[in-house]
Design a protein around this motif. Structure first.
Motif, PDB file in Angstrom:
ATOM      1  N   GLU A 194       0.785  -1.513   0.105  1.00 46.12           N
ATOM      2  CA  GLU A 194       0.230   0.366  -0.382  1.00 46.12           C
ATOM      3  C   GLU A 194       1.012   1.405   0.064  1.00 46.12           C
ATOM      4  OE1 GLU A 194      -2.817   0.532   2.757  1.00 46.12           O
ATOM      5  OE2 GLU A 194      -3.747  -1.194   2.540  1.00 46.12           O
ATOM      6  N   THR A 195       1.926   1.310   0.595  1.00 42.24           N
ATOM      7  CA  THR A 195       2.637   2.054   0.376  1.00 42.24           C
ATOM      8  C   THR A 195       3.485   1.893  -0.197  1.00 42.24           C
ATOM      9  OG1 THR A 195       4.432   1.457   1.878  1.00 42.24           O
ATOM     10  CG2 THR A 195       2.667   2.441   3.134  1.00 42.24           C
ATOM     11  N   ARG A 196       4.006   1.286  -1.380  1.00 42.57           N
ATOM     12  CA  ARG A 196       5.232   0.831  -2.628  1.00 42.57           C
ATOM     13  C   ARG A 196       5.012   2.806  -3.435  1.00 42.57           C
ATOM     14  NH1 ARG A 196       6.772  -2.745  -7.396  1.00 42.57           N
ATOM     15  NH2 ARG A 196       7.404  -1.392  -8.565  1.00 42.57           N
ATOM     16  N   ILE A 197       3.602   2.201  -3.888  1.00 45.57           N
ATOM     17  CA  ILE A 197       3.251   4.068  -5.237  1.00 45.57           C
ATOM     18  C   ILE A 197       2.218   5.065  -4.640  1.00 45.57           C
ATOM     19  CG2 ILE A 197       3.038   4.647  -7.500  1.00 45.57           C
ATOM     20  CD1 ILE A 197       3.420   1.838  -8.143  1.00 45.57           C
ATOM     21  N   THR A 198       3.050   6.216  -3.732  1.00 44.88           N
ATOM     22  CA  THR A 198       2.194   6.924  -3.545  1.00 44.88           C
ATOM     23  C   THR A 198       2.100   8.581  -4.747  1.00 44.88           C
ATOM     24  OG1 THR A 198       3.409   7.534  -1.713  1.00 44.88           O
ATOM     25  CG2 THR A 198       2.286   5.970  -1.083  1.00 44.88           C
ATOM     26  N   THR A 199       0.740   9.084  -3.816  1.00 48.54           N
ATOM     27  CA  THR A 199       0.885  10.732  -4.929  1.00 48.54           C
ATOM     28  C   THR A 199       0.573  11.308  -3.867  1.00 48.54           C
ATOM     29  OG1 THR A 199       0.227   9.365  -6.999  1.00 48.54           O
ATOM     30  CG2 THR A 199      -0.703  12.335  -6.492  1.00 48.54           C
ATOM     31  N   ASN A 200       1.938  12.396  -3.226  1.00 47.84           N
ATOM     32  CA  ASN A 200       1.878  12.934  -2.528  1.00 47.84           C
ATOM     33  C   ASN A 200       0.763  14.573  -2.743  1.00 47.84           C
ATOM     34  OD1 ASN A 200       2.994  15.062  -3.942  1.00 47.84           O
ATOM     35  ND2 ASN A 200       4.899  14.555  -2.540  1.00 47.84           N
ATOM     36  N   LEU A 201       0.740  14.845  -2.199  1.00 46.87           N
ATOM     37  CA  LEU A 201       0.226  16.342  -1.687  1.00 46.87           C
ATOM     38  C   LEU A 201       0.228  17.232  -2.682  1.00 46.87           C
ATOM     39  CD1 LEU A 201      -0.830  16.609   2.045  1.00 46.87           C
ATOM     40  CD2 LEU A 201      -2.462  15.601   0.518  1.00 46.87           C
ATOM     41  N   VAL A 202       0.979  17.498  -3.176  1.00 45.55           N
ATOM     42  CA  VAL A 202       1.771  18.242  -4.096  1.00 45.55           C
ATOM     43  C   VAL A 202       1.539  17.757  -5.482  1.00 45.55           C
ATOM     44  CG1 VAL A 202       2.761  20.128  -2.527  1.00 45.55           C
ATOM     45  CG2 VAL A 202       4.042  18.744  -3.586  1.00 45.55           C
ATOM     46  N   GLY A 203       1.145  16.455  -5.891  1.00 42.42           N
ATOM     47  CA  GLY A 203       1.537  15.737  -7.135  1.00 42.42           C
ATOM     48  C   GLY A 203       1.814  15.302  -7.334  1.00 42.42           C
ATOM     49  N   ARG A 204       3.132  15.040  -6.625  1.00 47.01           N
ATOM     50  CA  ARG A 204       4.084  13.814  -6.546  1.00 47.01           C
ATOM     51  C   ARG A 204       4.061  12.159  -6.380  1.00 47.01           C
ATOM     52  NH1 ARG A 204       9.185  14.151  -9.889  1.00 47.01           N
ATOM     53  NH2 ARG A 204      10.616  13.184  -8.736  1.00 47.01           N
ATOM     54  N   ARG A 205       4.005  12.058  -7.379  1.00 43.91           N
ATOM     55  CA  ARG A 205       4.416  10.294  -7.035  1.00 43.91           C
ATOM     56  C   ARG A 205       5.343   9.724  -7.030  1.00 43.91           C
ATOM     57  NH1 ARG A 205       4.433   5.407 -10.844  1.00 43.91           N
ATOM     58  NH2 ARG A 205       3.148   4.349 -10.748  1.00 43.91           N
ATOM     59  N   VAL A 206       5.519   8.882  -5.944  1.00 43.52           N
ATOM     60  CA  VAL A 206       6.574   7.876  -5.684  1.00 43.52           C
ATOM     61  C   VAL A 206       6.840   6.834  -5.598  1.00 43.52           C
ATOM     62  CG1 VAL A 206       8.551   8.601  -3.910  1.00 43.52           C
ATOM     63  CG2 VAL A 206       7.233  10.321  -4.011  1.00 43.52           C
ATOM     64  N   ASN A 221       4.363  -4.400   6.385  1.00 43.75           N
ATOM     65  CA  ASN A 221       3.844  -3.792   5.836  1.00 43.75           C
ATOM     66  C   ASN A 221       2.396  -3.124   5.881  1.00 43.75           C
ATOM     67  OD1 ASN A 221       4.813  -7.447   5.049  1.00 43.75           O
ATOM     68  ND2 ASN A 221       5.899  -5.387   4.688  1.00 43.75           N
ATOM     69  N   ALA A 222       2.643  -2.316   6.417  1.00 46.59           N
ATOM     70  CA  ALA A 222       1.749  -1.468   7.184  1.00 46.59           C
ATOM     71  C   ALA A 222       1.016  -1.093   6.271  1.00 46.59           C
ATOM     72  CB  ALA A 222       2.410  -0.238   8.045  1.00 46.59           C
ATOM     73  N   ARG A 223      -0.518  -0.613   6.496  1.00 47.87           N
ATOM     74  CA  ARG A 223      -1.326  -0.015   5.332  1.00 47.87           C
ATOM     75  C   ARG A 223      -1.663   1.271   5.721  1.00 47.87           C
ATOM     76  NH1 ARG A 223      -6.664  -3.876   5.696  1.00 47.87           N
ATOM     77  NH2 ARG A 223      -7.093  -2.930   3.605  1.00 47.87           N
ATOM     78  N   LEU A 224      -2.414   1.590   4.752  1.00 49.26           N
ATOM     79  CA  LEU A 224      -2.586   3.208   4.874  1.00 49.26           C
ATOM     80  C   LEU A 224      -3.725   3.559   6.010  1.00 49.26           C
ATOM     81  CD1 LEU A 224      -0.864   4.193   1.384  1.00 49.26           C
ATOM     82  CD2 LEU A 224      -0.289   5.109   3.604  1.00 49.26           C
ATOM     83  N   LEU A 225      -4.183   4.977   6.708  1.00 48.77           N
ATOM     84  CA  LEU A 225      -5.349   4.675   7.770  1.00 48.77           C
ATOM     85  C   LEU A 225      -5.485   5.932   6.835  1.00 48.77           C
ATOM     86  CD1 LEU A 225      -4.313   3.318  10.561  1.00 48.77           C
ATOM     87  CD2 LEU A 225      -5.656   2.241   8.692  1.00 48.77           C
ATOM     88  N   ASN A 226      -7.038   6.518   7.037  1.00 52.79           N
ATOM     89  CA  ASN A 226      -7.362   7.806   7.089  1.00 52.79           C
ATOM     90  C   ASN A 226      -8.139   8.395   8.425  1.00 52.79           C
ATOM     91  OD1 ASN A 226      -7.714   8.760   4.530  1.00 52.79           O
ATOM     92  ND2 ASN A 226      -8.924   7.819   3.655  1.00 52.79           N
ATOM     93  N   LEU A 227      -8.292   9.058   8.272  1.00 49.66           N
ATOM     94  CA  LEU A 227      -8.980   8.942  10.119  1.00 49.66           C
ATOM     95  C   LEU A 227      -9.601  11.203  10.196  1.00 49.66           C
ATOM     96  CD1 LEU A 227      -8.234   9.524  13.238  1.00 49.66           C
ATOM     97  CD2 LEU A 227      -6.369  10.678  13.340  1.00 49.66           C
ATOM     98  N   THR A 228     -10.805  11.495  10.360  1.00 50.90           N
ATOM     99  CA  THR A 228     -11.572  12.037  11.091  1.00 50.90           C
ATOM    100  C   THR A 228     -11.515  12.787  12.330  1.00 50.90           C
ATOM    101  OG1 THR A 228     -12.286  11.909   8.962  1.00 50.90           O
ATOM    102  CG2 THR A 228     -13.824  13.433  10.190  1.00 50.90           C
ATOM    103  N   LEU A 229     -11.404  13.887  12.335  1.00 50.55           N
ATOM    104  CA  LEU A 229     -11.356  14.271  14.165  1.00 50.55           C
ATOM    105  C   LEU A 229     -13.212  15.033  14.019  1.00 50.55           C
ATOM    106  CD1 LEU A 229      -8.172  16.353  14.143  1.00 50.55           C
ATOM    107  CD2 LEU A 229      -8.532  13.430  14.275  1.00 50.55           C
ATOM    108  N   ASN A 230     -12.905  15.244  15.373  1.00 50.49           N
ATOM    109  CA  ASN A 230     -14.301  16.203  15.778  1.00 50.49           C
ATOM    110  C   ASN A 230     -14.498  17.212  15.096  1.00 50.49           C
ATOM    111  OD1 ASN A 230     -12.091  16.699  17.196  1.00 50.49           O
ATOM    112  ND2 ASN A 230     -13.889  17.452  18.962  1.00 50.49           N
ATOM    113  N   GLY A 231     -15.598  17.397  15.323  1.00 52.82           N
ATOM    114  CA  GLY A 231     -16.731  18.968  14.172  1.00 52.82           C
ATOM    115  C   GLY A 231     -15.950  18.452  12.093  1.00 52.82           C
TER     116      GLY A 231
END
Length: 823
Positions: free
Chosen positions: A306-318, A462-472
């Motif tokens: 899951e972490t091998r290929i990612t696209t970061n917040l500024v659009g860079r594929r790594v 081989n960690a999995r990616l997580l999404n986190l939403t906070l209160n509010g």
């Protein structure tokens, strides 16, 4: 029982006074005894020839170029034959240096990205005081840049005939003037006969590797050699993708001028990369280290599919599969010729160019609850509204109590080049030999960095990616990313060094020889640099999307124009008590100029005044030793004392460079040797005792005083002992060998708050020679699956406390099987 046995063995290195060089070494060919051939040895099978004791070996490193017998060297030098390298079964180029006393080599970071420390020289990592040479020429003149140390640019394979390593001594005079450790890789060359080898190996973790070389004559005075390797696999720490892949090819042509000298042209191409291994979660309980639940300390890794290929917040594929490595071409010429009786000319020139990139998943802190991460990301009062997997699987079990951690996807691109020329004239008259030379190097590095880019992960291999939403309704992540780039660099560096050196050797009597020399060097750096601006930006303008509220942007360009010069000098004496026993003493003073990264982080005022991070470090070394070379015993014992002034480095903490400036002192004893009590059996060993501490050494612009603390990552005690036995059963010759290594307590940080406990490592192997051509071998690494830490968390100041911490252990148990056919 095991611990008792290990403690009993711990006395062995000093009782036996043994060596890193194995008893059954291959002798140099006759041509290597001559000055013009001393840099290379004819490419013959490593098992050809009668046993020789290593005092007779010719070493080139640390000399003006002509070479000298190891027994005659008035400095501490280790020479490792191809057979000794094979039995050491190093996991990487840097890993071989574990066999050299006075050197602490950490290869737990993988094939690349080693940390190498020598004789108490203080540094935060990489290999700041270590230079690698190929055929006597620096592979890349700066010994270390951030995310690039010399061993990343060269690999050990079957084309290597031997490796030489000199500590201190005359290193500050020759080559790039390295006062610490200089390692010379000596390749095979062609001679009057055809020789060659083909070798295949396989590991229990799935790596496949092939090595081959062939050498022979082109005519009566000219020979050639060509060879290399190719390998691929996932690595001991399996990230679920092909993380290790690449190879190297080396070729040379060598011509002799009828006994008056030689010329050689060589070329080497390396295209290889491997996973950059970083700290993982482990559990610390009052100095006892154990595995984090579910995370194997010897084979676990955070990276995964899951972490091998990612696209970061500024659009860079790594792509993490790019890892850390090099795609470089290195070529050169060495010339040595006696133009008249007693007068020789020498020239060594080399060029290197290519890329040396680093891509990795860098953990930010030890695992903790999702609730704690909510506060860290959203501030006081923040709670978990939802926690889910990015790529399917729904909500994470445990919710706010689930164990999670953050890690940054770091991308560092370096396009590098270097040109080196070392010209010398040697004049010999009677018992005196005078050498004068000029050294010039020009080197560049074009850097593009993007650090930070943190993602939220489940605390598991081989960690999995997580999404986190906070209160509010606040979003702490986007596709797992909790932040954008935190520290960026765009830089074009150019450095040059020009040096004049001279050394005189005078044989006063047949037993007594003195030498002395001096070097003047000028160091110049020009650069254009862009680093983060003071202000950050909110990419989407929405304060409720926390992940992009503070993204760094590059500031304007900054120009650097730096220069400094300094003198180095040395004087030594060698006395032969008998033709088998000698003693030596030496004083040397060397310098270490600030390189690109220090100047990037230095202030304009410091650069103008050569102060702070722009200071030139000074190193004084006093050393003396005993050398014994007999058919049944070799012993090399060295006592040294170093004093350091003007050390400067930086440490990245929370994506901000933090300065470390000051001095240190170190006193130590190095022992290496081999004892051969009867035919076929030997015990070799090396050991180091080191007392190194900081003096007026401050972190963070003087905010933390580390004076009196032990120099980080270097133990007081370290040793290794290797018994070996070879039987002769006619056409079959089996041999067994084992190495027990001890690494004492160290601290990962200058503040001495991150303890790295002592550990033992046991390696062993069996080989069988069948006839004259076939060799089978199996070697085992870390047979007891020891959890030995080599690094804590280098991205924080202070301790990590007890319980779950971040640290980088050595690789777990593994086996390599190989079969070789030679001719």
């Amino acid at each position: 029982m095991l611990r008792t046995a290990l403690l009993m063995l711990s006395a062995a290195p000093f009782a036996l006074a043994a060596s890193t060089v194995h008893a059954q070494q291959t002798p140099d060919t006759a041509g290597a005894q001559a000055s013009d051939a001393a840099q290379r040895v004819e490419g013959e099978s490593p098992d050809v020839g009668e046993p020789a004791y290593d005092g007779e070996e010719i070493v080139v490193v640390g000399t003006a170029g002509g070479g000298t017998r190891r027994q005659d060297a008035a400095f501490a030098v280790t020479s490792l034959s191809s057979e000794a390298i094979e039995r050491a079964a190093p996991n990487s180029t840097a890993d071989l240096l574990r066999t050299v006393p006075g050197v602490m080599a950490e290869s737990s970071g993988g094939q690349n990205g080693a940390n190498i420390f020598v004789r108490g020289y203080p540094s935060g990592g990489d290999a700041q005081f270590v230079t690698f040479q190929l055929a006597g020429v620096p592979v890349f003149p700066p010994s270390t840049l951030s995310f690039l140390e010399n061993s990343q640019l060269i690999r050990l394979d079957e084309t290597v005939q031997r490796v030489e390593a000199v500590r201190g001594g005359t290193g500050s005079l020759f080559s790039n003037g390295q006062p610490g450790l200089t390692v010379n890789i000596v390749p095979r060359t062609g001679g009057s006969d055809f020789h060659g080898l083909a070798k295949a190996s396989y590991t229990d973790f799935g790596e496949i590797r092939g090595d081959a070389w062939v050498s022979g004559p082109l005519n009566e005075d000219t020979g050639f050699m060509i060879g290399g390797y190719y390998a691929q696999g996932n690595g001991v720490r399996d990230p679920q993708f092909r993380a290790e892949k690449g190879g190297q090819v080396t070729a040379n042509v060598h011509h002799d001028f009828g006994g008056r000298g030689s010329v050689e042209i060589y070329a080497r191409y390396l295209n290889d990369h491997g996973q950059w291994l970083l700290p993982i979660p482990v559990v610390s309980n009052n100095g006892e280290i154990s595995a984090y639940p579910g995370f194997d300390a010897g084979s676990g890794v955070l990276a995964g599919r899951e972490t091998r290929i990612t696209t970061n917040l500024v659009g860079r594929r790594v792509d993490l599969a790019e890892g850390r490595g090099a795609d470089v071409f290195n070529s050169g010429i060495t010339f040595d010729y006696e133009v008249a009786d007693g007068l020789r000319l020498r020239e060594r020139t080399a060029y290197l160019g290519g890329n040396a990139d680093t891509i990795g998943l860098v953990p930010d802190g030890a695992p903790g609850s999702a609730a704690a991460q909510a506060v860290a990301l959203g501030g006081a009062g923040s709670t978990v509204a939802s926690l889910s997997y990015v790529n399917g699987g729904g909500a994470v079990a445990g919710g706010a109590n689930a164990q999670v951690m953050r890690a940054g996807i770091w991308e560092v691109r370096k396009k590098i080049s270097s040109f080196v020329s070392d010209s010398a004239i040697e004049w010999s008259a009677g018992s005196n030999k005078l050498t004068g030379g000029f050294y010039y190097a020009n080197y560049t590095s074009n850097d593009v960095w993007s650090l930070g880019n943190q993602v939220l992960l489940a605390a598991e291999p081989n960690a999995r990616l997580l999404n986190l939403t906070l209160n509010g309704g606040r979003a702490a992540t986007l596709n797992g990313f909790t932040s954008g780039p935190g520290f960026q660099v765009r830089a074009q560096y150019e450095g040059s060094d020009a040096a004049f050196y001279a050394v005189d050797e005078f044989q006063i009597t047949p037993e007594l020889r003195v030498d002395g020399g001096a070097r003047w060097q000028r160091h110049v750096v020009d650069a254009t640099i862009r680093t983060p601006a003071a202000a950050t930006v909110n990419l989407d303008g929405n304060p409720a999307t926390l992940y992009d509220n503070a993204v760094t942007v590059l500031g304007g360009p900054r120009l650097i124009d730096y220069s400094d010069s300094a003198w180095s000098w040395t004087a030594g004496v060698n006395y032969d008590v008998t033709n088998q026993i000698g003693i030596f003493a030496r004083y040397s003073r060397g310098n270490s100029f600030p390189q690109f990264d220090n100047l990037r982080d230095a202030s304009n005022a410091d650069i103008a005044n050569n102060t702070g991070l722009a200071i030139t470090a000074e190193v004084e070394t006093y050393e003396g030793g005993l050398k014994v070379s007999m058919p049944w015993l070799n012993l090399y014992a060295t006592l040294f004392h170093n004093k350091f002034d003007g050390l400067a480095s930086t440490q990245l903490v929370n994506n901000v460079p933090l300065s470390q400036i000051g001095g240190a002192k170190a006193t130590g004893v190095e022992l290496e040797g081999a004892i051969r009590p009867f035919a076929g059996f030997s015990v070799s060993a090396a050991g180091t005792w080191l007392d190194a501490s900081y003096q007026d050494f401050f972190t963070g612009g003087g905010t933390v005083d580390n004076t009196g603390n032990r120099v980080q990552r270097q133990p007081r005690w370290a040793w290794r002992v290797t018994p070996a036995y070879e039987a002769d059963l006619g056409s079959i010759k089996p041999s067994v060998f084992a190495t027990l290594q001890y690494t004492g307590d160290r601290y990962s940080d200058p503040e001495n708050q991150q303890l790295l406990p002592h550990f033992y490592q046991l390696d062993a192997g069996v080989s069988v020679d069948i006839g004259e051509r076939v060799k089978l071998q199996v070697t085992g690494n870390n047979l007891t699956d020891e959890i030995g830490l080599t690094e804590g968390n280098p991205r924080i100041i202070g301790g990590q406390g007890q319980g779950v911490i971040l640290a980088r252990p050595i690789l777990g148990r593994s086996f390599r099987f190989s079969a070789a056919l030679s001719f």
